[in-house]
Design a protein around this motif. Structure first.
Motif, PDB file in Angstrom:
ATOM      1  N   GLN A  49      58.520  74.168  40.454  1.00 42.45           N
ATOM      2  CA  GLN A  49      59.943  73.945  40.724  1.00 42.45           C
ATOM      3  C   GLN A  49      60.571  75.289  41.057  1.00 42.45           C
ATOM      4  O   GLN A  49      60.147  76.311  40.521  1.00 42.45           O
ATOM      5  CB  GLN A  49      60.643  73.374  39.486  1.00 42.45           C
ATOM      6  N   SER A  50      61.583  75.270  41.913  1.00 38.94           N
ATOM      7  CA  SER A  50      62.219  76.543  42.243  1.00 38.94           C
ATOM      8  C   SER A  50      63.153  76.945  41.106  1.00 38.94           C
ATOM      9  O   SER A  50      63.642  76.102  40.350  1.00 38.94           O
ATOM     10  CB  SER A  50      62.989  76.449  43.551  1.00 38.94           C
ATOM     11  N   THR A  51      63.371  78.239  41.001  1.00 41.44           N
ATOM     12  CA  THR A  51      64.271  78.739  39.967  1.00 41.44           C
ATOM     13  C   THR A  51      65.720  78.360  40.286  1.00 41.44           C
ATOM     14  O   THR A  51      66.072  78.158  41.450  1.00 41.44           O
ATOM     15  CB  THR A  51      64.148  80.282  39.859  1.00 41.44           C
ATOM     16  N   CYS A  52      66.536  78.304  39.237  1.00 42.08           N
ATOM     17  CA  CYS A  52      67.956  78.012  39.492  1.00 42.08           C
ATOM     18  C   CYS A  52      68.723  79.301  39.777  1.00 42.08           C
ATOM     19  O   CYS A  52      69.919  79.269  40.042  1.00 42.08           O
ATOM     20  CB  CYS A  52      68.562  77.261  38.310  1.00 42.08           C
ATOM     21  N   CYS A  78      69.345  84.842  42.744  1.00 42.62           N
ATOM     22  CA  CYS A  78      69.150  86.299  42.706  1.00 42.62           C
ATOM     23  C   CYS A  78      67.669  86.639  42.593  1.00 42.62           C
ATOM     24  O   CYS A  78      67.184  87.591  43.183  1.00 42.62           O
ATOM     25  CB  CYS A  78      69.873  86.908  41.512  1.00 42.62           C
ATOM     26  N   LEU A  79      66.941  85.843  41.802  1.00 39.62           N
ATOM     27  CA  LEU A  79      65.508  86.084  41.627  1.00 39.62           C
ATOM     28  C   LEU A  79      64.780  85.894  42.947  1.00 39.62           C
ATOM     29  O   LEU A  79      63.877  86.647  43.303  1.00 39.62           O
ATOM     30  CB  LEU A  79      64.925  85.124  40.580  1.00 39.62           C
ATOM     31  N   CYS A  80      65.154  84.851  43.700  1.00 44.05           N
ATOM     32  CA  CYS A  80      64.482  84.556  44.963  1.00 44.05           C
ATOM     33  C   CYS A  80      64.652  85.698  45.961  1.00 44.05           C
ATOM     34  O   CYS A  80      63.736  85.999  46.724  1.00 44.05           O
ATOM     35  CB  CYS A  80      65.020  83.270  45.580  1.00 44.05           C
ATOM     36  N   ARG A  81      65.813  86.338  45.936  1.00 43.82           N
ATOM     37  CA  ARG A  81      66.081  87.383  46.934  1.00 43.82           C
ATOM     38  C   ARG A  81      65.070  88.513  46.855  1.00 43.82           C
ATOM     39  O   ARG A  81      64.725  89.119  47.861  1.00 43.82           O
ATOM     40  CB  ARG A  81      67.503  87.928  46.754  1.00 43.82           C
ATOM     41  N   LYS A  82      64.588  88.828  45.645  1.00 45.95           N
ATOM     42  CA  LYS A  82      63.657  89.947  45.495  1.00 45.95           C
ATOM     43  C   LYS A  82      62.212  89.476  45.307  1.00 45.95           C
ATOM     44  O   LYS A  82      61.325  90.278  45.056  1.00 45.95           O
ATOM     45  CB  LYS A  82      64.065  90.802  44.292  1.00 45.95           C
ATOM     46  N   CYS A  83      61.952  88.193  45.416  1.00 43.48           N
ATOM     47  CA  CYS A  83      60.624  87.668  45.109  1.00 43.48           C
ATOM     48  C   CYS A  83      59.663  87.870  46.282  1.00 43.48           C
ATOM     49  O   CYS A  83      60.009  87.612  47.435  1.00 43.48           O
ATOM     50  CB  CYS A  83      60.727  86.180  44.767  1.00 43.48           C
ATOM     51  N   ALA A  84      58.433  88.299  45.967  1.00 43.97           N
ATOM     52  CA  ALA A  84      57.424  88.541  46.999  1.00 43.97           C
ATOM     53  C   ALA A  84      56.906  87.234  47.606  1.00 43.97           C
ATOM     54  O   ALA A  84      56.270  87.248  48.654  1.00 43.97           O
ATOM     55  CB  ALA A  84      56.268  89.333  46.386  1.00 43.97           C
ATOM     56  N   PHE A  85      57.175  86.107  46.952  1.00 40.79           N
ATOM     57  CA  PHE A  85      56.635  84.825  47.420  1.00 40.79           C
ATOM     58  C   PHE A  85      57.676  83.980  48.148  1.00 40.79           C
ATOM     59  O   PHE A  85      57.479  82.792  48.341  1.00 40.79           O
ATOM     60  CB  PHE A  85      56.087  84.028  46.224  1.00 40.79           C
ATOM     61  N   VAL A  86      58.789  84.622  48.519  1.00 36.21           N
ATOM     62  CA  VAL A  86      59.891  83.824  49.073  1.00 36.21           C
ATOM     63  C   VAL A  86      59.494  83.077  50.354  1.00 36.21           C
ATOM     64  O   VAL A  86      59.924  81.944  50.573  1.00 36.21           O
ATOM     65  CB  VAL A  86      61.163  84.694  49.257  1.00 36.21           C
ATOM     66  N   ARG A  87      58.623  83.659  51.186  1.00 35.27           N
ATOM     67  CA  ARG A  87      58.245  82.977  52.434  1.00 35.27           C
ATOM     68  C   ARG A  87      57.380  81.740  52.178  1.00 35.27           C
ATOM     69  O   ARG A  87      57.749  80.633  52.598  1.00 35.27           O
ATOM     70  CB  ARG A  87      57.523  83.940  53.360  1.00 35.27           C
ATOM     71  N   PRO A  88      56.225  81.899  51.494  1.00 33.11           N
ATOM     72  CA  PRO A  88      55.438  80.702  51.255  1.00 33.11           C
ATOM     73  C   PRO A  88      56.151  79.685  50.378  1.00 33.11           C
ATOM     74  O   PRO A  88      55.950  78.480  50.509  1.00 33.11           O
ATOM     75  CB  PRO A  88      54.165  81.214  50.576  1.00 33.11           C
ATOM     76  N   CYS A  89      57.010  80.177  49.494  1.00 34.84           N
ATOM     77  CA  CYS A  89      57.687  79.253  48.571  1.00 34.84           C
ATOM     78  C   CYS A  89      58.789  78.462  49.277  1.00 34.84           C
ATOM     79  O   CYS A  89      58.946  77.271  49.077  1.00 34.84           O
ATOM     80  CB  CYS A  89      58.270  80.054  47.406  1.00 34.84           C
ATOM     81  N   ASP A  90      59.575  79.157  50.108  1.00 33.09           N
ATOM     82  CA  ASP A  90      60.706  78.555  50.826  1.00 33.09           C
ATOM     83  C   ASP A  90      61.588  77.731  49.871  1.00 33.09           C
ATOM     84  O   ASP A  90      61.665  76.491  49.968  1.00 33.09           O
ATOM     85  CB  ASP A  90      60.181  77.663  51.965  1.00 33.09           C
ATOM     86  N   PRO A  91      62.257  78.406  48.942  1.00 30.50           N
ATOM     87  CA  PRO A  91      63.040  77.674  47.930  1.00 30.50           C
ATOM     88  C   PRO A  91      64.152  76.818  48.510  1.00 30.50           C
ATOM     89  O   PRO A  91      64.553  75.835  47.905  1.00 30.50           O
ATOM     90  CB  PRO A  91      63.619  78.785  47.045  1.00 30.50           C
ATOM     91  N   SER A  92      64.626  77.126  49.717  1.00 34.71           N
ATOM     92  CA  SER A  92      65.727  76.341  50.300  1.00 34.71           C
ATOM     93  C   SER A  92      65.279  74.927  50.646  1.00 34.71           C
ATOM     94  O   SER A  92      66.094  74.021  50.775  1.00 34.71           O
ATOM     95  CB  SER A  92      66.266  77.033  51.551  1.00 34.71           C
TER      96      SER A  92
END
Ligand code: SF4
Length: 177
Positions: A155-158, A161-175
């Motif tokens: 599940q994505s974090t709520c 701010c955490l997503c902005r600095k996360c190294a996995f933001v591309r594969p994760c695509d929290p949006s």
């Protein structure tokens, strides 16, 4: 002696006192620890502990002190730019507590201290944090195992701010979650 000469001496003396005070406050050997632990004995440093049981928790402690009541207290030094703690620090220290407690059978406080220091060595603060329970640590360890095994959906974090600095933001695509 003239009055202005006396004023110069007084200002000089004040500067020396302020410099001495600032140095003593920023001396890491004196100032890093919280008051509770300044005269406590260091029991463990940089040591790995492992709990037994169906879900084994391994964790390396940074520093462990025994306070005046005989209880072990965890201390973790964090080098970072900001004087703050994160939930990940709390989880890390809680896992250390479980590993230490079950490995040694000792009583370990359900709080710990995080000492924050800038990369240049300037000590910023000392934060007391409340640790999560033994049961919650086991729950998180089980969930982590299931996530790695692909048995449950992440599940994505709520916290964006955490997503902005996360190294996995591309594969994760929290949006897209
Ligand atoms: S980008 Fe994904 S993995 Fe990274 S913090 Fe956000 S939700 Fe978690």
């Amino acid at each position: 002696m003239r009055l202005d000469a006396l004023a110069v001496i007084a200002v000089g003396a004040l500067a020396v006192i302020l410099l001495w005070w600032w140095r003593s406050k920023s001396d890491p050997r004196q100032a890093r620890l919280p008051p509770e632990l300044r005269s406590a004995g260091l029991v463990y440093a940089e040591r790995l502990f492992q709990s037994a049981g169906p879900v084994s928790i391994s964790a390396r402690v940074d520093r462990v002190y025994r306070n005046a009541a005989g209880v072990l207290v965890l201390v973790e030094l964090k080098t970072r730019e900001t004087n703050r703690t994160y939930q990940s620090d709390v989880i890390e220290l809680s896992a250390q507590r479980v590993a230490l407690m079950t490995h040694t059978g000792d009583v370990v406080a359900d709080y710990a201290y995080i000492v924050t220091e800038r990369p240049d060595g300037f000590r910023m603060g000392c934060h007391q944090v409340r640790l999560i329970s033994h049961a919650d640590v086991i729950f998180l360890a089980i969930r982590r195992g299931e996530l790695f095994a692909g048995k449950v959906e992440p599940q994505s974090t709520c916290s964006s701010c955490l997503c902005r600095k996360c190294a996995f933001v591309r594969p994760c695509d929290p949006s897209s979650r």
